[in-house]
Every structure is written in C-alpha cells, then in structure tokens.
Design a protein around this motif. Structure first.
Motif, PDB file in Angstrom:
ATOM      1  N   UNK A 124      22.938 -15.080  19.926  1.00 27.91           N
ATOM      2  CA  UNK A 124      22.724 -14.328  21.159  1.00 27.91           C
ATOM      3  C   UNK A 124      23.907 -14.520  22.080  1.00 27.91           C
ATOM      4  N   UNK A 125      24.052 -13.636  23.035  1.00 27.92           N
ATOM      5  CA  UNK A 125      25.077 -13.734  24.068  1.00 27.92           C
ATOM      6  C   UNK A 125      24.559 -12.985  25.287  1.00 27.92           C
ATOM      7  N   UNK A 126      25.196 -13.221  26.444  1.00 30.12           N
ATOM      8  CA  UNK A 126      24.724 -12.608  27.678  1.00 30.12           C
ATOM      9  C   UNK A 126      25.855 -12.436  28.666  1.00 30.12           C
ATOM     10  N   UNK A 127      25.712 -11.466  29.544  1.00 33.28           N
ATOM     11  CA  UNK A 127      26.599 -11.357  30.691  1.00 33.28           C
ATOM     12  C   UNK A 127      26.359 -12.563  31.595  1.00 33.28           C
ATOM     13  N   UNK A 128      27.442 -13.149  32.092  1.00 33.56           N
ATOM     14  CA  UNK A 128      27.319 -14.357  32.908  1.00 33.56           C
ATOM     15  C   UNK A 128      26.460 -14.127  34.143  1.00 33.56           C
ATOM     16  N   UNK A 129      26.478 -12.905  34.675  1.00 34.26           N
ATOM     17  CA  UNK A 129      25.677 -12.619  35.859  1.00 34.26           C
ATOM     18  C   UNK A 129      24.182 -12.589  35.547  1.00 34.26           C
ATOM     19  N   UNK A 130      23.839 -12.502  34.265  1.00 35.99           N
ATOM     20  CA  UNK A 130      22.433 -12.434  33.856  1.00 35.99           C
ATOM     21  C   UNK A 130      21.928 -13.789  33.386  1.00 35.99           C
ATOM     22  N   UNK A 131      22.752 -14.512  32.597  1.00 33.75           N
ATOM     23  CA  UNK A 131      22.388 -15.844  32.126  1.00 33.75           C
ATOM     24  C   UNK A 131      23.669 -16.596  31.814  1.00 33.75           C
ATOM     25  N   UNK A 132      23.745 -17.849  32.212  1.00 38.84           N
ATOM     26  CA  UNK A 132      24.961 -18.608  31.996  1.00 38.84           C
ATOM     27  C   UNK A 132      25.216 -18.830  30.514  1.00 38.84           C
ATOM     28  N   UNK A 133      26.490 -19.034  30.177  1.00 36.56           N
ATOM     29  CA  UNK A 133      26.857 -19.283  28.782  1.00 36.56           C
ATOM     30  C   UNK A 133      26.158 -20.529  28.250  1.00 36.56           C
ATOM     31  N   UNK A 134      26.114 -21.594  29.044  1.00 37.70           N
ATOM     32  CA  UNK A 134      25.440 -22.810  28.597  1.00 37.70           C
ATOM     33  C   UNK A 134      23.957 -22.566  28.348  1.00 37.70           C
ATOM     34  N   UNK A 135      23.338 -21.769  29.207  1.00 38.52           N
ATOM     35  CA  UNK A 135      21.914 -21.482  29.023  1.00 38.52           C
ATOM     36  C   UNK A 135      21.679 -20.775  27.698  1.00 38.52           C
ATOM     37  N   UNK A 136      22.525 -19.791  27.380  1.00 41.15           N
ATOM     38  CA  UNK A 136      22.358 -19.060  26.124  1.00 41.15           C
ATOM     39  C   UNK A 136      22.598 -19.992  24.934  1.00 41.15           C
ATOM     40  N   UNK A 137      23.671 -20.772  24.998  1.00 38.35           N
ATOM     41  CA  UNK A 137      24.000 -21.670  23.892  1.00 38.35           C
ATOM     42  C   UNK A 137      22.867 -22.653  23.623  1.00 38.35           C
ATOM     43  N   UNK A 138      22.341 -23.265  24.667  1.00 36.30           N
ATOM     44  CA  UNK A 138      21.268 -24.244  24.489  1.00 36.30           C
ATOM     45  C   UNK A 138      19.982 -23.594  24.013  1.00 36.30           C
ATOM     46  N   UNK A 139      19.718 -22.394  24.500  1.00 33.98           N
ATOM     47  CA  UNK A 139      18.504 -21.699  24.086  1.00 33.98           C
ATOM     48  C   UNK A 139      18.599 -21.279  22.623  1.00 33.98           C
ATOM     49  N   UNK A 140      19.766 -20.770  22.205  1.00 31.62           N
ATOM     50  CA  UNK A 140      19.959 -20.415  20.797  1.00 31.62           C
ATOM     51  C   UNK A 140      19.789 -21.650  19.919  1.00 31.62           C
ATOM     52  N   UNK A 141      20.399 -22.760  20.325  1.00 29.15           N
ATOM     53  CA  UNK A 141      20.264 -23.984  19.552  1.00 29.15           C
ATOM     54  C   UNK A 141      18.828 -24.445  19.434  1.00 29.15           C
ATOM     55  N   UNK A 142      18.093 -24.339  20.528  1.00 26.61           N
ATOM     56  CA  UNK A 142      16.686 -24.736  20.508  1.00 26.61           C
ATOM     57  C   UNK A 142      15.886 -23.868  19.550  1.00 26.61           C
ATOM     58  N   UNK A 143      16.137 -22.558  19.568  1.00 27.11           N
ATOM     59  CA  UNK A 143      15.418 -21.641  18.675  1.00 27.11           C
ATOM     60  C   UNK A 143      15.737 -21.963  17.217  1.00 27.11           C
ATOM     61  N   UNK A 144      17.004 -22.191  16.924  1.00 27.29           N
ATOM     62  CA  UNK A 144      17.380 -22.498  15.539  1.00 27.29           C
ATOM     63  C   UNK A 144      16.732 -23.793  15.057  1.00 27.29           C
ATOM     64  N   UNK A 145      16.740 -24.809  15.907  1.00 24.22           N
ATOM     65  CA  UNK A 145      16.178 -26.102  15.501  1.00 24.22           C
ATOM     66  C   UNK A 145      14.669 -26.037  15.339  1.00 24.22           C
ATOM     67  N   UNK A 146      14.020 -25.169  16.122  1.00 23.38           N
ATOM     68  CA  UNK A 146      12.571 -25.023  16.011  1.00 23.38           C
ATOM     69  C   UNK A 146      12.188 -24.375  14.696  1.00 23.38           C
ATOM     70  N   UNK A 147      13.032 -23.460  14.216  1.00 24.71           N
ATOM     71  CA  UNK A 147      12.790 -22.827  12.924  1.00 24.71           C
ATOM     72  C   UNK A 147      11.735 -21.741  13.012  1.00 24.71           C
ATOM     73  N   UNK A 148      11.074 -21.467  11.882  1.00 18.78           N
ATOM     74  CA  UNK A 148      10.097 -20.397  11.825  1.00 18.78           C
ATOM     75  C   UNK A 148      10.703 -19.120  11.273  1.00 18.78           C
ATOM     76  N   UNK A 149       9.862 -18.110  11.078  1.00 18.14           N
ATOM     77  CA  UNK A 149      10.357 -16.841  10.560  1.00 18.14           C
ATOM     78  C   UNK A 149      11.016 -16.039  11.674  1.00 18.14           C
ATOM     79  N   UNK A 150      11.462 -14.841  11.329  1.00 18.62           N
ATOM     80  CA  UNK A 150      12.177 -14.009  12.301  1.00 18.62           C
ATOM     81  C   UNK A 150      11.324 -13.739  13.535  1.00 18.62           C
ATOM     82  N   UNK A 151      10.059 -13.403  13.328  1.00 17.86           N
ATOM     83  CA  UNK A 151       9.178 -13.090  14.449  1.00 17.86           C
ATOM     84  C   UNK A 151       9.019 -14.295  15.368  1.00 17.86           C
ATOM     85  N   UNK A 152       8.836 -15.483  14.792  1.00 14.21           N
ATOM     86  CA  UNK A 152       8.665 -16.693  15.601  1.00 14.21           C
ATOM     87  C   UNK A 152       9.928 -17.003  16.391  1.00 14.21           C
TER      88      UNK A 152
END
Length: 450
Positions: A124-152
């Motif tokens: 994922x990525x985002x415009x900085x005015x919408x969500x900070x780069x660190x926020x996106x990076x950490x959120x993507x990492x959290x989703x990947x580590x949580x796992x699950x199928x595509x829907x999850x």
C-alpha cells in the motif's frame, strides 16, 4: 453580510460541489463517446473502476476476493467516507510491481490511500496529506504479519485505514458505479443540475459521520482519562500532606498547591472536552501534577529532588521515569524508553513491564497496540515530538509517524480531491517493496518488501 460574501463554513462544500460536477460532466461525455472511449485494459481499466467504486477485482483474481466480499469491503469504505482505494490484481506483466502503486495513483488522479493485493503479495501507499509514510509502512507490516487470506488482509487494512486516513471519499463514489449510461446530454444535464444538492448532502453526511466517530472515540478516551484522574486523586490521599504539619516548608506547600490545582484542572478540562484532541490537555495537566507530587515526596523525606523527565512509558500513572531502558514491542526493534524504577527492575530481571492496558474490540491491549484513537491521550504525557520515536513499530506509533494523528494534516491535497497526475511522488509512499524478494523498491517509496 454583503450579497457576494460566502459563509466561512461553505468552502469545503463548494469544493466538493465543483469536484462532483466535474466528474459528472466527464461521465456524461464518456457516455456519449460510446464504448470506444473506454480504456482497453490494464491499469487504465483499474483506475477507471476505482474512480467509481473503492474496490476493484481483476476478473483473473476473482477467486481471491469473491464478489460478495468485495461489495462488503466497498460498503465499509463508503460508510467511513474515507479515500481508501483497493485493487486485487493477478501477478501479470501489465501490473509491474516496481511501479504499480504510483502508476495507479497517477491514473486514478485522486489523493488517498491505495492498497493493492498483487498475486499473493500485499502492499500500500498513500499521499502524505492523507496518511503519513510511517503509518502506511507500519500498517502494511502489521497486516502481513497477521496473515490470513486476501479478504482478511484487506479488511484488516481497511479497518485501520478508515480510522486513520484524513480527507473524504470522492464524490464520484456516490452513484451505483455503472456510469452515466447512454441517455445522452439530457441525462448528463439532469445529473449536473442535481449535483449541487448531492454534493451538499455528501458534505453533511461526511460531517455527521465524523462527529459520530469523534463522539465514540471521546467516550472511549473518557473511560481511560477518568481512571487516570482517579488514580491521581488516590495518590494525593496517600501522600497525606497537610500544609500546617510540622516541618512543612513554603516549597512543600507550593508543590502541594500545584498538585491540587492540576487535579482540579484535569477534572474541569475533561468535563469540558468536546472532541478527542481535547484530551491531550488533560493528560498534560496530570503529568504536571504527578511531577509536583514526586517533588513534594522527595522534599518530605530529604531525598534528592527528581529530575524533570517524561512519565513512565509503560504506564504514565507510575509517575515520572527515573531512567531510560531498552525495550522492544513484540516483533519490533529495540528502542530506548523512559521507565519508572519498578518497571526498570522488572525488565532487568527478564520480566514484562506493568503495561497500561485499555479496552479494544479485541479485548484489553497495551495502549501502544490499541490504535490511533489513543493518540491524544498519549500525546499529553509524551509531548514535544517524543512519542513517535518511542512507538516506532507499534500500531499507535505508525499513526504518529510524521505529523501526529491528533494534529492537523500536512499541506497537500485533501483526501478524495482530484489532482490528476499533478502530485509529488516524494509525498506518496509507504509500503515499499512487496515482501517476496523480487520486484524493485519502487524508487521513492520506502519500507519493507512485497
């Protein structure tokens, strides 16, 4: 008011009206041009679909996100009124990993958060005015580590992105997602005439949802802050200091007066709080009061006066910290945090610190894993830009990367605004590579791997 004056509350509504009218005119013109005006495929098709609906699934990837799940995800995003775009794509040559996110943002032309499930990878990525780069990076990492199928994975990402992203859903999502149709200029003109009322209705709907969300977040914060105020009052009682007691000095009386004033001020500020941001002032006042109590306690016992340090990171109710310690959240990197004597001792002996837990939808969790709603609460205790560095790699820390989640957003297009290809690629990023080892780093993106 002069006839030409515009009320101060109108600019956002007017801006959305202009955006919606432009989109409707474009749709009407597209309908008249016939099928030949539509893109032949690839990212053009994806972008065209995302301008009409927040979720697009390439037919070749339909098995990863069935239509019913895609529709439910789209409804969730629309109900949140946030500019979150989701695409589920096959790992195919027309979707190059190194550039797919930036190219998709360019073609859609709307500021927002863009999440792509590409083959078996997520980014994922985002415009900085919408969500900070660190926020996106950490959120993507959290989703990947949580796992699950595509829907999850996509639902986990959207749940947090909907809470964190700044801005509004684009006006073009207000319809059925099927375009203007083929009824020509008459239909197009009717839509344009109706657009004014529609745009204002969208504005009022977004404002109402924002107010409802803020009320819910404030109610949750009120529980935590009331516990803090109660704990501070109990500390005052346990100290059992009397300004007239034998040995009391003017310095002691001044410390006690500051602590009492902080207690009363914190209660007054919390009673008057009207939005989550107001909580930051309450906890800042409590931090001042706890330092005054610690100073008073030292004067009474003849101990060295405490240094002015941040409160204990693990639970601010523990009072001012006494030293810095090395600590890492689960799955995160070591960092230096301030700790009280008890927690420093626990860590030194290999035990877990006494973390402050708050209620979440998933049960009690340490406040740093409870999401961005607790940012104002933590920000009052750890002001001056200290908090984001302490929380790097945690859920709350991701939301505090760059500008604080409880502060005004940075300059740039508002989420959902149309910019076309006129955006700074340095201000659009987050997830980086795709985590699989192949594929480039995406130039100015940064972060993990696909």
């Amino acid at each position: 008011m002069p006839a030409t004056a515009v009320p101060r509350a109108a600019p956002r509504a007017v801006h959305r009206l202009v955006t919606l009218l432009a989109v409707l005119l474009l749709a009407a013109g597209t309908a008249l041009c016939g099928p030949g005006a539509h893109a032949a495929g690839g990212l053009d098709t994806v972008a065209g679909a995302l301008r009409k609906n927040p979720v697009y699934v390439d037919p070749r990837a339909a098995g990863q996100l069935p239509a019913a799940d895609a529709d439910a995800l789209a409804r969730k995003i629309k109900d949140a009124d946030k500019p979150v775009f989701v695409a589920v794509l096959p790992d195919a040559p027309e979707y190059p990993r190194a550039t797919v996110l930036r190219d998709l943002r360019t073609k859609v032309g709307l500021a927002g958060v863009y999440a792509v499930h590409l083959g078996d990878a997520f980014n994922a990525a985002a415009d900085r005015s919408v969500m900070s780069r660190n926020a996106v990076t950490n959120l993507v990492g959290s989703v990947r580590r949580t796992g699950g199928d595509t829907n999850a994975q996509l639902n986990a990402f959207v749940d947090e992105a909907d809470r964190t992203a700044r801005g509004h859903a684009p006006g073009s999502w207000g319809g059925t997602g099927k375009g203007v149709g083929t009824t020509g200029l008459i239909t197009g003109g009717a839509l344009v005439v109706a657009g004014g009322a529609g745009a204002y209705a969208l504005y009022r709907r977004a404002r109402r949802k924002r107010e409802e969300r803020e009320r819910a977040e404030l109610d949750a914060l009120r529980v935590v802050v009331d516990e803090d105020i109660t704990a501070f009052g109990e500390e005052l009682d346990r100290l059992d200091f009397s300004p007239t007691e034998t040995g009391a000095t003017d310095e002691m009386r001044a410390d006690y007066s500051r602590a009492l004033d902080a207690y009363d001020e914190a209660k007054s500020k919390m009673a008057a709080a009207g939005k989550p941001d107001d909580v930051q002032g309450v906890t800042a006042t409590l931090e001042e009061g706890r330092f005054a109590l610690a100073t008073l306690a030292a004067r009474r016992t003849g101990a060295p006066l405490p240094q002015r340090r941040p409160p204990c990171f693990f639970d601010p109710r523990h009072g001012p910290s006494v030293q810095d310690v090395q600590w890492a959240p689960p799955g995160g990197a070591l960092r230096t945090v301030p700790a009280c004597a008890a927690d420093a001792t626990r860590l030194a002996s290999g035990q877990e610190p006494m973390a402050r837990e708050v209620q979440t939808a998933y049960g009690p969790r340490p406040y740093w894993d409870a999401g961005p709603a607790y940012a104002p609460w933590a920000g009052g205790y750890f002001g001056g830009g200290l908090l984001p560095g302490l929380l790097v790699g945690t859920m709350l820390g991701g939301m505090l990367g760059g500008p604080p989640a409880y502060a005004a957003g940075p300059e740039g297009p508002d989420g959902g605004d149309y910019t076309g290809s006129d955006f700074n690629p340095d201000d659009f990023g987050g997830g980086g590579d795709w985590g699989g080892g192949d594929g480039g780093g995406g130039g100015d993106f940064g972060g993990g791997n696909w």
